[in-house]
Design a protein around this motif. Sequence first.
Motif, PDB file in Angstrom:
ATOM      1  N   LEU A   1     -56.063   5.994   8.615  1.00  0.00           N
ATOM      2  CA  LEU A   1     -56.488   7.349   8.239  1.00  0.00           C
ATOM      3  C   LEU A   1     -55.633   8.436   8.888  1.00  0.00           C
ATOM      4  O   LEU A   1     -55.721   9.595   8.480  1.00  0.00           O
ATOM      5  CB  LEU A   1     -57.950   7.562   8.642  1.00  0.00           C
ATOM      6  N   ARG A   2     -54.820   8.084   9.874  1.00  0.00           N
ATOM      7  CA  ARG A   2     -54.051   9.098  10.596  1.00  0.00           C
ATOM      8  C   ARG A   2     -53.135   9.909   9.681  1.00  0.00           C
ATOM      9  O   ARG A   2     -53.086  11.139   9.796  1.00  0.00           O
ATOM     10  CB  ARG A   2     -53.241   8.432  11.718  1.00  0.00           C
ATOM     11  N   PRO A   3     -52.391   9.287   8.747  1.00  0.00           N
ATOM     12  CA  PRO A   3     -51.566  10.117   7.842  1.00  0.00           C
ATOM     13  C   PRO A   3     -52.398  11.060   6.986  1.00  0.00           C
ATOM     14  O   PRO A   3     -51.975  12.190   6.717  1.00  0.00           O
ATOM     15  CB  PRO A   3     -50.831   9.078   6.981  1.00  0.00           C
ATOM     16  N   LEU A   4     -53.590  10.629   6.579  1.00  0.00           N
ATOM     17  CA  LEU A   4     -54.446  11.501   5.772  1.00  0.00           C
ATOM     18  C   LEU A   4     -54.940  12.686   6.592  1.00  0.00           C
ATOM     19  O   LEU A   4     -55.028  13.820   6.082  1.00  0.00           O
ATOM     20  CB  LEU A   4     -55.631  10.707   5.215  1.00  0.00           C
ATOM     21  N   LEU A   5     -55.278  12.435   7.858  1.00  0.00           N
ATOM     22  CA  LEU A   5     -55.706  13.536   8.719  1.00  0.00           C
ATOM     23  C   LEU A   5     -54.574  14.535   8.944  1.00  0.00           C
ATOM     24  O   LEU A   5     -54.810  15.741   9.046  1.00  0.00           O
ATOM     25  CB  LEU A   5     -56.190  12.983  10.064  1.00  0.00           C
ATOM     26  N   ARG A   6     -53.355  14.038   9.025  1.00  0.00           N
ATOM     27  CA  ARG A   6     -52.210  14.919   9.217  1.00  0.00           C
ATOM     28  C   ARG A   6     -51.996  15.816   7.995  1.00  0.00           C
ATOM     29  O   ARG A   6     -51.588  16.977   8.122  1.00  0.00           O
ATOM     30  CB  ARG A   6     -50.973  14.055   9.494  1.00  0.00           C
ATOM     31  N   LEU A   7     -52.268  15.287   6.807  1.00  0.00           N
ATOM     32  CA  LEU A   7     -52.054  16.049   5.570  1.00  0.00           C
ATOM     33  C   LEU A   7     -53.269  16.874   5.169  1.00  0.00           C
ATOM     34  O   LEU A   7     -53.184  17.661   4.219  1.00  0.00           O
ATOM     35  CB  LEU A   7     -51.695  15.093   4.426  1.00  0.00           C
ATOM     36  N   ALA A   8     -54.394  16.700   5.862  1.00  0.00           N
ATOM     37  CA  ALA A   8     -55.620  17.393   5.467  1.00  0.00           C
ATOM     38  C   ALA A   8     -55.479  18.913   5.414  1.00  0.00           C
ATOM     39  O   ALA A   8     -56.022  19.560   4.501  1.00  0.00           O
ATOM     40  CB  ALA A   8     -56.755  16.990   6.406  1.00  0.00           C
ATOM     41  N   PRO A   9     -54.759  19.585   6.367  1.00  0.00           N
ATOM     42  CA  PRO A   9     -54.645  21.053   6.279  1.00  0.00           C
ATOM     43  C   PRO A   9     -54.011  21.553   4.983  1.00  0.00           C
ATOM     44  O   PRO A   9     -54.301  22.680   4.542  1.00  0.00           O
ATOM     45  CB  PRO A   9     -53.776  21.409   7.487  1.00  0.00           C
ATOM     46  N   LEU A  10     -53.141  20.753   4.358  1.00  0.00           N
ATOM     47  CA  LEU A  10     -52.535  21.182   3.097  1.00  0.00           C
ATOM     48  C   LEU A  10     -53.582  21.373   2.007  1.00  0.00           C
ATOM     49  O   LEU A  10     -53.384  22.156   1.073  1.00  0.00           O
ATOM     50  CB  LEU A  10     -51.494  20.152   2.635  1.00  0.00           C
ATOM     51  N   LEU A  11     -54.703  20.655   2.119  1.00  0.00           N
ATOM     52  CA  LEU A  11     -55.786  20.815   1.154  1.00  0.00           C
ATOM     53  C   LEU A  11     -56.844  21.797   1.636  1.00  0.00           C
ATOM     54  O   LEU A  11     -57.347  22.620   0.860  1.00  0.00           O
ATOM     55  CB  LEU A  11     -56.433  19.445   0.886  1.00  0.00           C
ATOM     56  N   LEU A  12     -57.164  21.743   2.934  1.00  0.00           N
ATOM     57  CA  LEU A  12     -58.254  22.568   3.447  1.00  0.00           C
ATOM     58  C   LEU A  12     -57.880  24.043   3.548  1.00  0.00           C
ATOM     59  O   LEU A  12     -58.717  24.921   3.263  1.00  0.00           O
ATOM     60  CB  LEU A  12     -58.674  22.057   4.830  1.00  0.00           C
ATOM     61  N   VAL A  13     -56.659  24.345   3.960  1.00  0.00           N
ATOM     62  CA  VAL A  13     -56.266  25.756   4.131  1.00  0.00           C
ATOM     63  C   VAL A  13     -56.354  26.524   2.816  1.00  0.00           C
ATOM     64  O   VAL A  13     -56.942  27.627   2.777  1.00  0.00           O
ATOM     65  CB  VAL A  13     -54.858  25.842   4.745  1.00  0.00           C
ATOM     66  N   PRO A  14     -55.799  26.026   1.700  1.00  0.00           N
ATOM     67  CA  PRO A  14     -55.974  26.779   0.444  1.00  0.00           C
ATOM     68  C   PRO A  14     -57.437  26.938   0.048  1.00  0.00           C
ATOM     69  O   PRO A  14     -57.821  27.994  -0.491  1.00  0.00           O
ATOM     70  CB  PRO A  14     -55.211  25.930  -0.585  1.00  0.00           C
ATOM     71  N   LEU A  15     -58.254  25.905   0.315  1.00  0.00           N
ATOM     72  CA  LEU A  15     -59.674  26.034  -0.027  1.00  0.00           C
ATOM     73  C   LEU A  15     -60.351  27.126   0.792  1.00  0.00           C
ATOM     74  O   LEU A  15     -61.171  27.900   0.269  1.00  0.00           O
ATOM     75  CB  LEU A  15     -60.378  24.690   0.206  1.00  0.00           C
ATOM     76  N   LEU A  16     -60.010  27.211   2.076  1.00  0.00           N
ATOM     77  CA  LEU A  16     -60.588  28.272   2.921  1.00  0.00           C
ATOM     78  C   LEU A  16     -60.154  29.650   2.447  1.00  0.00           C
ATOM     79  O   LEU A  16     -60.961  30.600   2.429  1.00  0.00           O
ATOM     80  CB  LEU A  16     -60.174  28.050   4.382  1.00  0.00           C
ATOM     81  N   LEU A  17     -58.884  29.756   2.069  1.00  0.00           N
ATOM     82  CA  LEU A  17     -58.398  31.062   1.612  1.00  0.00           C
ATOM     83  C   LEU A  17     -59.024  31.449   0.284  1.00  0.00           C
ATOM     84  O   LEU A  17     -59.381  32.623   0.062  1.00  0.00           O
ATOM     85  CB  LEU A  17     -56.871  31.018   1.498  1.00  0.00           C
ATOM     86  N   LEU A  18     -59.158  30.468  -0.618  1.00  0.00           N
ATOM     87  CA  LEU A  18     -59.788  30.771  -1.911  1.00  0.00           C
ATOM     88  C   LEU A  18     -61.263  31.116  -1.745  1.00  0.00           C
ATOM     89  O   LEU A  18     -61.794  31.970  -2.465  1.00  0.00           O
ATOM     90  CB  LEU A  18     -59.623  29.576  -2.859  1.00  0.00           C
ATOM     91  N   ALA A  19     -61.943  30.455  -0.797  1.00  0.00           N
ATOM     92  CA  ALA A  19     -63.358  30.754  -0.584  1.00  0.00           C
ATOM     93  C   ALA A  19     -63.574  32.141  -0.006  1.00  0.00           C
ATOM     94  O   ALA A  19     -64.695  32.677  -0.068  1.00  0.00           O
ATOM     95  CB  ALA A  19     -63.963  29.710   0.353  1.00  0.00           C
ATOM     96  N   SER A  20     -62.528  32.746   0.560  1.00  0.00           N
ATOM     97  CA  SER A  20     -62.636  34.095   1.139  1.00  0.00           C
ATOM     98  C   SER A  20     -62.158  35.168   0.171  1.00  0.00           C
ATOM     99  O   SER A  20     -62.032  36.335   0.570  1.00  0.00           O
ATOM    100  CB  SER A  20     -61.814  34.175   2.429  1.00  0.00           C
ATOM    101  N   THR A  21     -61.881  34.810  -1.050  1.00  0.00           N
ATOM    102  CA  THR A  21     -61.382  35.762  -2.031  1.00  0.00           C
ATOM    103  C   THR A  21     -62.505  36.138  -2.994  1.00  0.00           C
ATOM    104  O   THR A  21     -63.087  35.267  -3.662  1.00  0.00           O
ATOM    105  CB  THR A  21     -60.198  35.169  -2.812  1.00  0.00           C
ATOM    106  N   PHE A  22     -62.794  37.444  -3.070  1.00  0.00           N
ATOM    107  CA  PHE A  22     -63.790  37.973  -4.006  1.00  0.00           C
ATOM    108  C   PHE A  22     -63.130  39.079  -4.816  1.00  0.00           C
ATOM    109  O   PHE A  22     -62.897  40.183  -4.294  1.00  0.00           O
ATOM    110  CB  PHE A  22     -65.008  38.523  -3.249  1.00  0.00           C
ATOM    111  N   PRO A  23     -62.809  38.823  -6.074  1.00  0.00           N
ATOM    112  CA  PRO A  23     -62.109  39.839  -6.888  1.00  0.00           C
ATOM    113  C   PRO A  23     -62.882  41.148  -6.930  1.00  0.00           C
ATOM    114  O   PRO A  23     -64.091  41.174  -7.145  1.00  0.00           O
ATOM    115  CB  PRO A  23     -62.040  39.183  -8.267  1.00  0.00           C
TER     116      PRO A  23
END
Length: 409
Positions: free
Chosen positions: A21-43
């Motif tokens: 699972l270590r490689p997946l944990l290393r790549l997790a921010p590439l998925l989580l960061v865009p989700l956090l940014l999109l969740a903070s966007t309110f047109p």
Amino acid sequence: MAANPLTYGEAVIEIPAIRRLRPLLRLAPLLLVPLLLLASTFPGEYRVPPSYWLLAMTAAVVFAAGGRWPLAVSIVTSVLAVPMFAAHAWGLSDLVPYLGAVALVDVAMRARRAPAILAATLCWTAAVVAGLRWDSYGTFWRVATVVSTVAYVGLPLLLGLYLRAQRDLAATYRQRAAEAESRRLEDRSRAVVAERNALARELHDLVAHHMASIVLRIGVAQHVLRDVDGPTRSVLEDVHRTASDALADIRRLLVALRDPSMGDVALVEPDALPIEIAAAVDRTRAAGFPVAADIDPGIARLDAIGRLTLLRVVQESLTNAMRHSTPGGAVSVTLEPNAGGIALRVTSTGHRATPADHSEGHGIIGMGERVELAGGTLGVTDTVNGWVVDAWLPGRVGDDTGTNEVVGQ
């Protein structure tokens, strides 16, 4: 598939699933960061600035791609966190700068040098203090600032050190488990040798003693009863030869049992001997060597030690032919009764280089020891482009009535 952890005592010291699972944990921010940014966007109400997107995604890429350089990743993410703290992000996007805390955990867990951990800790502390300075709307130097700094820096640092300690403990347990397994194998080997020696003593003290007594008494009877008829004399001679040969077999078995270098005495059944030799020939053919085999069925009439010796000599000869010859070199195997025993000849051609002195090879020495133990002879001869192995083993040749006459002793 469930992982199979290696245990030492009650502690689990190896969890393969974590490594997978270590490689997946290393790549997790590439998925989580865009989700956090999109969740903070309110047109129409709040939109994450493009500059913040650029800083956040840069930090995620650096973290994902910099697995080999944890200190550099920690410093870069700490530097990128400063402008993100200054941007006063809103909502879940405010969590993105704390990727620097995750990078500090990685450094504390993997780095072996204290200066590297100290450098990563100081950089992240500076970033946290800068973020608190920009977020403070009142007095900056207060207890809440100290508590927040300690929490944001101390907790990741302690977590990384704890994980490193667990990894070191697991490595220690693995080493101890390996040492324990090595000791177990050594104890088992010593126990086998002790059991073989005990068996050899029993054979010597009981069976060999009685057989020697039988041979002696029959010899005395032959000397005393000189005037008996021909059939009786033949029976006495046959019994004397049979007992003498049995005593010789027991003595060879005793040598094999008492010699650890000979390994376990694996007995080859008479019916299995031609099959095993044919399998060795087939393996040589599969390796690209044409093999001509002429195997007489009489080879199965050898005793147990002779059958095992014959099989090992054939296998070693064919192995040497494959090792020292180029594929396509002709090999021949001939097994036939000769002089009251079994004669073996293995020839090979197509050596890669000038034939070496085979007398120094461990394989040749081992074959010679086996053949000598079985009461036979062995000769190895170099030819112009190959070599010849000639061996002879004493055996029992059966007559048409099914009676076995022991010969070659």
